[in-house]
Design a protein around this motif. Structure first.
Motif, PDB file in Angstrom:
ATOM      1  N   UNK A   8       0.831  -1.213   0.000  1.00 33.02           N
ATOM      2  CA  UNK A   8       0.000   0.000   0.000  1.00 33.02           C
ATOM      3  C   UNK A   8       0.864   1.262   0.000  1.00 33.02           C
ATOM      4  N   UNK A   9       2.026   1.186   0.648  1.00 30.14           N
ATOM      5  CA  UNK A   9       2.917   2.344   0.729  1.00 30.14           C
ATOM      6  C   UNK A   9       3.473   2.716  -0.636  1.00 30.14           C
ATOM      7  N   UNK A  10       3.442   1.769  -1.576  1.00 24.52           N
ATOM      8  CA  UNK A  10       3.942   2.040  -2.919  1.00 24.52           C
ATOM      9  C   UNK A  10       2.981   2.834  -3.787  1.00 24.52           C
ATOM     10  N   UNK A  11       1.873   3.332  -3.201  1.00 24.87           N
ATOM     11  CA  UNK A  11       0.873   4.141  -3.915  1.00 24.87           C
ATOM     12  C   UNK A  11       0.372   3.433  -5.172  1.00 24.87           C
ATOM     13  N   UNK A  12      -0.153   2.220  -5.011  1.00 26.04           N
ATOM     14  CA  UNK A  12      -0.662   1.481  -6.174  1.00 26.04           C
ATOM     15  C   UNK A  12      -1.915   2.131  -6.743  1.00 26.04           C
ATOM     16  N   UNK A  13      -2.279   1.731  -7.961  1.00 30.66           N
ATOM     17  CA  UNK A  13      -3.458   2.305  -8.622  1.00 30.66           C
ATOM     18  C   UNK A  13      -4.721   2.073  -7.806  1.00 30.66           C
ATOM     19  N   UNK A  14      -4.775   0.986  -7.041  1.00 26.76           N
ATOM     20  CA  UNK A  14      -5.939   0.693  -6.210  1.00 26.76           C
ATOM     21  C   UNK A  14      -6.175   1.767  -5.165  1.00 26.76           C
ATOM     22  N   UNK A  15      -5.083   2.291  -4.569  1.00 26.39           N
ATOM     23  CA  UNK A  15      -5.198   3.292  -3.503  1.00 26.39           C
ATOM     24  C   UNK A  15      -3.998   4.233  -3.607  1.00 26.39           C
ATOM     25  N   UNK A  16      -4.015   5.123  -4.585  1.00 26.64           N
ATOM     26  CA  UNK A  16      -2.847   5.956  -4.887  1.00 26.64           C
ATOM     27  C   UNK A  16      -2.401   6.888  -3.764  1.00 26.64           C
ATOM     28  N   UNK A  17      -3.297   7.257  -2.855  1.00 26.62           N
ATOM     29  CA  UNK A  17      -2.913   8.113  -1.734  1.00 26.62           C
ATOM     30  C   UNK A  17      -2.388   7.292  -0.554  1.00 26.62           C
ATOM     31  N   UNK A  18      -2.282   5.967  -0.741  1.00 26.27           N
ATOM     32  CA  UNK A  18      -1.791   5.034   0.275  1.00 26.27           C
ATOM     33  C   UNK A  18      -2.810   4.876   1.411  1.00 26.27           C
ATOM     34  N   UNK A  19      -2.513   3.979   2.336  1.00 26.65           N
ATOM     35  CA  UNK A  19      -3.441   3.748   3.443  1.00 26.65           C
ATOM     36  C   UNK A  19      -2.698   3.165   4.634  1.00 26.65           C
ATOM     37  N   UNK A  20      -3.269   3.361   5.808  1.00 25.65           N
ATOM     38  CA  UNK A  20      -2.817   2.690   7.020  1.00 25.65           C
ATOM     39  C   UNK A  20      -3.460   1.311   7.058  1.00 25.65           C
ATOM     40  N   UNK A  21      -2.699   0.296   7.405  1.00 23.96           N
ATOM     41  CA  UNK A  21      -3.212  -1.071   7.445  1.00 23.96           C
ATOM     42  C   UNK A  21      -3.079  -1.604   8.867  1.00 23.96           C
ATOM     43  N   UNK A  22      -4.173  -2.135   9.413  1.00 20.55           N
ATOM     44  CA  UNK A  22      -4.154  -2.644  10.791  1.00 20.55           C
ATOM     45  C   UNK A  22      -4.677  -4.070  10.854  1.00 20.55           C
ATOM     46  N   UNK A  23      -3.962  -4.914  11.616  1.00 18.95           N
ATOM     47  CA  UNK A  23      -4.416  -6.243  11.995  1.00 18.95           C
ATOM     48  C   UNK A  23      -4.873  -6.141  13.457  1.00 18.95           C
ATOM     49  N   UNK A  24      -6.071  -6.628  13.750  1.00 22.91           N
ATOM     50  CA  UNK A  24      -6.670  -6.432  15.069  1.00 22.91           C
ATOM     51  C   UNK A  24      -7.108  -7.763  15.669  1.00 22.91           C
TER      52      UNK A  24
END
Length: 317
Positions: free
Chosen positions: A186-202
């Protein structure tokens, strides 16, 4: 350029905090200061740079937060509590509306999490479950406990904007290698989510406690991310794992917060705002390098109070 700062932390998320109300520096300049002061291999270190900024007719003061890579975040709840505490102290307030990058936040002093632990309550938001607001380029209008098309993971995620983007999945046990791999993608700014995202495992633990592990946008694997803890509380409610309006304890490797989400998606988080020391430092803004800071005062009583609180709560969990 010389800066005075307070080293602080919220739930283990640590930052240099600067009262920037009388300082004039470009965004690029502040990005350079963030890279210098939040560099883990540098003389200060931190998960980002916090700025207390001037208010306006609607807000008593403002906050800006720059990640360690120099990018600016929409919000940072652990940092907001620390910045709010400084704003309260310099302005003589007990509660306030705070101007953030793209929104405003309500903050107030709250009952102590434990003896000697300064605690601030924040109302989180505005939040959204619209996929477009999270930054996902998909056809679905929202993602609640569902596989995200195009994401290299078969896990079911809940996507929420707090307003910064979060992808939350509930797991039996956190696999850090898997989390880092997905977060890095996600940190690589892929086409799916170009602004990147925080990812959490809960993990959902006994008595509906939550344990959150987050790969934070612009930071990496972090011991604590305040907005991720808020996103996890909301996701737990949206997926029926925790009843709405129930107070839950949210743990991470840095400590814990109290959290509550309502059916209309209002999320409230209460957590520590601990000041560790006061110092000043010379920064080469253009080069993004800092010299060794000059220490003015250590706040050993606050650090000790937080250590005692974490030890006591961990043993009781």
């Amino acid at each position: 350029m010389q800066f005075s700062f307070i080293k602080c932390h919220g739930s283990g998320n640590d930052f240099p905090l600067i009262d920037a109300r009388a300082l004039s520096l470009s965004d690029a300049g502040w990005a350079g200061v963030a890279r210098a002061l939040a560099d883990r291999d540098g003389p200060v270190g931190g998960d980002g740079l916090l700025l207390l900024t001037t208010g306006d007719e609607d807000c008593a003061f403002g906050m800006r937060m720059f990640n360690s890579d120099g990018s600016e975040a929409e919000t940072c709840l652990n940092g907001l509590r620390c910045t709010a505490r400084l704003g309260f102290e310099v302005l003589g307030l007990e509660q306030a509306t705070v101007r953030l990058k793209t929104s405003v936040a309500q903050v107030a002093r709250d009952a102590e999490l434990a003896p000697g632990v300064a605690t601030v309550r924040t109302v989180v938001g505005p939040n959204s479950v619209a996929a477009a607001d999270v930054g996902l380029r998909i056809e679905a209008e929202q993602v609640i406990e569902a596989v995200v098309p195009g994401l290299p993971s078969a896990r079911a995620f809940t996507a929420v904007a707090m307003p910064n983007p979060h992808l939350v999945t509930f797991v039996d046990a956190v696999d850090e290698e898997e989390l880092v791999s997905l977060g890095s993608w996600c940190e690589g700014a892929p086409a799916l989510i170009p602004a990147r995202a925080n990812v959490s495992f809960v993990e959902v633990r006994r008595d509906a406690d939550l344990f959150v592990r987050t790969f934070e946008r612009g930071v990496g694997l972090t011991n604590s991310c305040g907005s991720a803890m808020a996103a996890s509380v909301l996701a737990a409610g949206l997926t029926g794992r925790v009843p709405f309006d129930a107070q839950v304890r949210v743990f991470n490797k840095g400590g814990l917060v109290r959290g509550r989400a309502s059916a209309d998606r209002v999320v409230t988080i209460s957590g520590n705002a601990t000041f560790l020391y006061d110092a000043s430092v010379q920064v080469d803004v253009a080069a993004g390098r800092a010299e060794v800071p000059v220490m003015h005062a250590r706040r050993e009583d606050e650090a000790a109070a937080w250590r005692a609180a974490v030890a006591g709560l961990a043993s009781a969990s």
